[in-house]
Design an enzyme around this catalytic site. Structure first.
Site, PDB file in Angstrom:
ATOM      1  N   TYR A  51     -85.847 -28.618 110.560  1.00 47.74           N
ATOM      2  CA  TYR A  51     -85.895 -28.912 111.994  1.00 47.74           C
ATOM      3  C   TYR A  51     -84.957 -27.991 112.791  1.00 47.74           C
ATOM      4  O   TYR A  51     -84.503 -28.375 113.866  1.00 47.74           O
ATOM      5  CB  TYR A  51     -85.545 -30.379 112.244  1.00 47.74           C
ATOM      6  CG  TYR A  51     -86.720 -31.337 112.080  1.00 47.74           C
ATOM      7  CD1 TYR A  51     -87.864 -31.225 112.877  1.00 47.74           C
ATOM      8  CD2 TYR A  51     -86.694 -32.372 111.157  1.00 47.74           C
ATOM      9  CE1 TYR A  51     -88.929 -32.098 112.746  1.00 47.74           C
ATOM     10  CE2 TYR A  51     -87.759 -33.261 111.012  1.00 47.74           C
ATOM     11  CZ  TYR A  51     -88.876 -33.113 111.818  1.00 47.74           C
ATOM     12  OH  TYR A  51     -89.938 -33.995 111.692  1.00 47.74           O
ATOM     13  N   ASN A 114     -90.916 -42.478 113.478  1.00 52.10           N
ATOM     14  CA  ASN A 114     -92.291 -42.335 113.966  1.00 52.10           C
ATOM     15  C   ASN A 114     -93.289 -41.887 112.898  1.00 52.10           C
ATOM     16  O   ASN A 114     -94.293 -41.237 113.203  1.00 52.10           O
ATOM     17  CB  ASN A 114     -92.345 -41.459 115.227  1.00 52.10           C
ATOM     18  CG  ASN A 114     -91.878 -40.042 114.990  1.00 52.10           C
ATOM     19  OD1 ASN A 114     -91.501 -39.689 113.875  1.00 52.10           O
ATOM     20  ND2 ASN A 114     -91.933 -39.222 116.016  1.00 52.10           N
TER      21      ASN A 114
END
Ligand code: RTP
Ligand code: MG
Length: 138
Positions: A51, A114
């Site tokens: 990320y 999520n």
């Protein structure tokens, strides 16, 4: 339409919820073939590297902490228009805004937890697939 590849991650919350099979069924039902897969516990360094584009964002530490909170399943998917098709199956980043019937609407609890990751472009997919599956031929 072009045959593409994309990188998918089933995040720790969805692994813990025991919905791996349901998510794989959605990929297969949409014509996305799982061409490589591995269950793994990401190290902090692996999650930060993956990320890295978000390194300066305020949510970066929470994102990394979450991604290393339990095992994930990483897979490369292949099929027509795979990048966008996979993003459509996933739904919006915030599950409260995700369309009914998407993975995030059905399985995610919050913008942090999520359920899934998906590459957002063909070029990003190439980098992300190489990150986890260096032996996979382009
Ligand atoms: P992903 O990369 O995991 O597939 O998610 P995405 O493209 O839908 O969203 P992205 O903008 O790339 O953000 C990566 C992950 O960071 C968390 N996030 N939190 N609190 C916030 O405002 C915020 N924004 C993003 C989410 O968990 C998102 O999946
Ligand atoms: Mg993203």
């Amino acid at each position: 339409m072009a045959i593409e590849r994309t990188l998918s991650i089933i995040k720790p919350d969805a692994v813990a919820k025991n919905v791996i099979g349901q998510i794989y069924t959605r990929f297969e039902g949409a014509g996305l073939k799982i061409i490589a897969a591995q269950m793994m516990q990401l190290s902090r360094e692996q999650a930060e590297g993956f990320y890295a584009v978000h390194r300066e964002r305020p949510f970066f530490k929470d994102l990394v902490d979450f991604m290393i909170s339990g095992p994930v399943i990483v897979q490369a998917l292949e099929g027509e228009n795979a990048v966008l098709k996979h993003r459509d199956l996933m739904g919006a980043t915030d599950p409260k805004k995700a369309e009914k019937g998407t993975i995030r609407a059905d399985f995610a609890d919050s913008i942090d937890a999520n359920a899934v990751h998906g590459s957002d472009a063909v070029e990003a997919a190439k980098v992300e697939i190489a990150y986890f599956f260096p032996a996979l031929k382009a």
